[in-house]
Design a protein around this motif. Structure first.
Motif, PDB file in Angstrom:
ATOM      1  N   VAL A 105       0.859  -1.185   0.000  1.00 11.61           N
ATOM      2  CA  VAL A 105       0.000   0.000   0.000  1.00 11.61           C
ATOM      3  C   VAL A 105       0.900   1.242   0.000  1.00 11.61           C
ATOM      4  N   MET A 106       1.011   1.857  -1.148  1.00 10.98           N
ATOM      5  CA  MET A 106       1.857   3.044  -1.284  1.00 10.98           C
ATOM      6  C   MET A 106       1.162   4.256  -0.663  1.00 10.98           C
ATOM      7  N   ALA A 107       1.922   5.301  -0.395  1.00  3.45           N
ATOM      8  CA  ALA A 107       1.388   6.502   0.250  1.00  3.45           C
ATOM      9  C   ALA A 107       0.188   7.070  -0.508  1.00  3.45           C
ATOM     10  N   ALA A 108       0.263   7.092  -1.825  1.00  2.00           N
ATOM     11  CA  ALA A 108      -0.855   7.608  -2.622  1.00  2.00           C
ATOM     12  C   ALA A 108      -2.121   6.789  -2.380  1.00  2.00           C
ATOM     13  N   ASP A 109      -1.959   5.479  -2.183  1.00  2.00           N
ATOM     14  CA  ASP A 109      -3.103   4.610  -1.904  1.00  2.00           C
ATOM     15  C   ASP A 109      -3.638   4.835  -0.493  1.00  2.00           C
ATOM     16  N   VAL A 110      -2.722   5.029   0.463  1.00  4.86           N
ATOM     17  CA  VAL A 110      -3.117   5.272   1.860  1.00  4.86           C
ATOM     18  C   VAL A 110      -3.994   6.518   1.935  1.00  4.86           C
ATOM     19  N   MET A 111      -3.676   7.526   1.135  1.00  9.56           N
ATOM     20  CA  MET A 111      -4.438   8.786   1.158  1.00  9.56           C
ATOM     21  C   MET A 111      -5.917   8.564   0.836  1.00  9.56           C
ATOM     22  N   GLY A 112      -6.236   7.531   0.095  1.00  6.92           N
ATOM     23  CA  GLY A 112      -7.615   7.261  -0.274  1.00  6.92           C
ATOM     24  C   GLY A 112      -8.344   6.328   0.682  1.00  6.92           C
ATOM     25  N   LEU A 113      -7.672   5.908   1.746  1.00  5.87           N
ATOM     26  CA  LEU A 113      -8.277   4.960   2.682  1.00  5.87           C
ATOM     27  C   LEU A 113      -8.723   5.632   3.975  1.00  5.87           C
ATOM     28  N   GLU A 114      -9.763   5.074   4.577  1.00  4.52           N
ATOM     29  CA  GLU A 114     -10.194   5.508   5.908  1.00  4.52           C
ATOM     30  C   GLU A 114      -9.768   4.501   6.966  1.00  4.52           C
ATOM     31  N   LYS A 115      -9.515   3.269   6.515  1.00  6.50           N
ATOM     32  CA  LYS A 115      -9.057   2.221   7.425  1.00  6.50           C
ATOM     33  C   LYS A 115      -8.395   1.130   6.603  1.00  6.50           C
ATOM     34  N   ALA A 116      -7.643   0.288   7.299  1.00  6.33           N
ATOM     35  CA  ALA A 116      -7.006  -0.857   6.644  1.00  6.33           C
ATOM     36  C   ALA A 116      -6.965  -1.998   7.644  1.00  6.33           C
ATOM     37  N   ILE A 126      -7.292   5.468   9.434  1.00  5.01           N
ATOM     38  CA  ILE A 126      -6.430   6.378   8.702  1.00  5.01           C
ATOM     39  C   ILE A 126      -7.172   7.702   8.536  1.00  5.01           C
ATOM     40  N   THR A 127      -6.551   8.769   9.022  1.00  6.22           N
ATOM     41  CA  THR A 127      -7.158  10.091   8.919  1.00  6.22           C
ATOM     42  C   THR A 127      -6.137  11.078   8.357  1.00  6.22           C
ATOM     43  N   LYS A 128      -6.650  12.145   7.792  1.00  7.43           N
ATOM     44  CA  LYS A 128      -5.798  13.227   7.293  1.00  7.43           C
ATOM     45  C   LYS A 128      -6.145  14.472   8.088  1.00  7.43           C
ATOM     46  N   LYS A 129      -5.111  15.119   8.656  1.00 13.34           N
ATOM     47  CA  LYS A 129      -5.353  16.285   9.493  1.00 13.34           C
ATOM     48  C   LYS A 129      -4.199  17.260   9.325  1.00 13.34           C
ATOM     49  N   ASP A 130      -4.505  18.484   8.974  1.00 13.34           N
ATOM     50  CA  ASP A 130      -3.498  19.536   8.826  1.00 13.34           C
ATOM     51  C   ASP A 130      -2.363  19.119   7.887  1.00 13.34           C
ATOM     52  N   GLY A 131      -2.723  18.449   6.800  1.00 19.20           N
ATOM     53  CA  GLY A 131      -1.726  18.029   5.832  1.00 19.20           C
ATOM     54  C   GLY A 131      -0.915  16.811   6.240  1.00 19.20           C
ATOM     55  N   VAL A 133      -0.853  12.652   7.591  1.00 24.66           N
ATOM     56  CA  VAL A 133      -1.605  11.406   7.610  1.00 24.66           C
ATOM     57  C   VAL A 133      -1.379  10.752   8.963  1.00 24.66           C
ATOM     58  N   MET A 134      -2.481  10.354   9.586  1.00 21.15           N
ATOM     59  CA  MET A 134      -2.441   9.699  10.888  1.00 21.15           C
ATOM     60  C   MET A 134      -2.905   8.256  10.723  1.00 21.15           C
ATOM     61  N   VAL A 135      -2.206   7.352  11.400  1.00 20.02           N
ATOM     62  CA  VAL A 135      -2.594   5.947  11.473  1.00 20.02           C
ATOM     63  C   VAL A 135      -2.883   5.706  12.941  1.00 20.02           C
ATOM     64  N   ASP A 136      -4.163   5.521  13.277  1.00 19.87           N
ATOM     65  CA  ASP A 136      -4.612   5.557  14.673  1.00 19.87           C
ATOM     66  C   ASP A 136      -4.104   6.865  15.281  1.00 19.87           C
ATOM     67  N   ASN A 137      -3.277   6.806  16.317  1.00 16.19           N
ATOM     68  CA  ASN A 137      -2.799   8.039  16.961  1.00 16.19           C
ATOM     69  C   ASN A 137      -1.366   8.394  16.557  1.00 16.19           C
ATOM     70  N   ALA A 138      -0.832   7.751  15.513  1.00 15.51           N
ATOM     71  CA  ALA A 138       0.539   7.985  15.067  1.00 15.51           C
ATOM     72  C   ALA A 138       0.550   8.834  13.795  1.00 15.51           C
ATOM     73  N   THR A 139       1.532   9.707  13.711  1.00 14.04           N
ATOM     74  CA  THR A 139       1.725  10.506  12.504  1.00 14.04           C
ATOM     75  C   THR A 139       2.709   9.793  11.586  1.00 14.04           C
ATOM     76  N   VAL A 140       2.368   9.719  10.309  1.00 12.42           N
ATOM     77  CA  VAL A 140       3.280   9.151   9.315  1.00 12.42           C
ATOM     78  C   VAL A 140       4.304  10.241   8.996  1.00 12.42           C
ATOM     79  N   VAL A 141       5.598   9.930   9.234  1.00  9.27           N
ATOM     80  CA  VAL A 141       6.650  10.938   9.059  1.00  9.27           C
ATOM     81  C   VAL A 141       7.526  10.691   7.831  1.00  9.27           C
ATOM     82  N   ALA A 142       7.464   9.504   7.250  1.00  8.34           N
ATOM     83  CA  ALA A 142       8.172   9.204   6.002  1.00  8.34           C
ATOM     84  C   ALA A 142       7.411   8.076   5.310  1.00  8.34           C
ATOM     85  N   THR A 143       7.378   8.127   3.992  1.00  9.19           N
ATOM     86  CA  THR A 143       6.570   7.158   3.250  1.00  9.19           C
ATOM     87  C   THR A 143       7.351   6.490   2.130  1.00  9.19           C
TER      88      THR A 143
END
Length: 162
Positions: A105-116, A126-131, A133-143
């Protein structure tokens, strides 16, 4: 000040990880890529203690939301040491497999998901907030850190199954 220095070091290590990722790791599996980076020593030790090395070196493909050493350091004191004990192997396996999604699941694909759905069986949100991407309570910092058997997305917090 110590916290600021730690954050700066983490930022540069993630940045370096991202640049090395773009150079390509297609000949190395997920475990090798994480081992060679140096920011995932706790994760690699946990994967070893859980007996998941062979699985994550397998054909895959896998998508791993990989917490950094700093993410593990955020856990309450003694948590990691406790999880690494043989009597807690089942709990450790559940936590680690909660960080893995079957498939690539590439980053572009993750952007279109609400859960996995994870290998552990539960869904991560999976949520998007202030630009970001969050996975549960973690911020994705590199993709999109590529490995021959999948992809790694770096996260700043260890996520826990419900």
């Amino acid at each position: 000040m110590k916290y600021l220095i730690s954050r700066v070091i983490t930022f540069f290590s993630v940045l370096l990880f991202s640049f090395s990722a773009s150079a390509g790791h297609h000949g190395k599996d997920i475990v090798d890529v994480a081992s060679e980076n140096g920011s995932f020593t706790t994760l690699v030790a946990a994967v070893q203690a859980a007996g998941l090395v062979d699985t994550l070196k397998g054909q895959g493909p896998f998508t791993v939301f990989a917490p950094t050493d700093e993410a593990f350091a955020k856990l309450p004191a003694g948590t990691v040491e406790s999880l690494l004990k043989p009597e807690n192997k089942d709990k450790l396996v559940a936590i680690l497999t909660y960080h893995v999604v079957p498939g690539k699941v590439m980053a572009a694909d993750v952007m279109g998901l609400e859960k996995a759905t994870t290998v552990q069986g539960q869904d991560i949100m999976i949520t998007k907030k202030d630009g970001k991407v969050m996975v549960d309570n973690a911020t994705v910092v590199a993709t999109d850190v590529m490995a021959k058997n999948g992809v790694i997305h770096v996260i700043d917090t260890v996520i826990m199954p419900k």
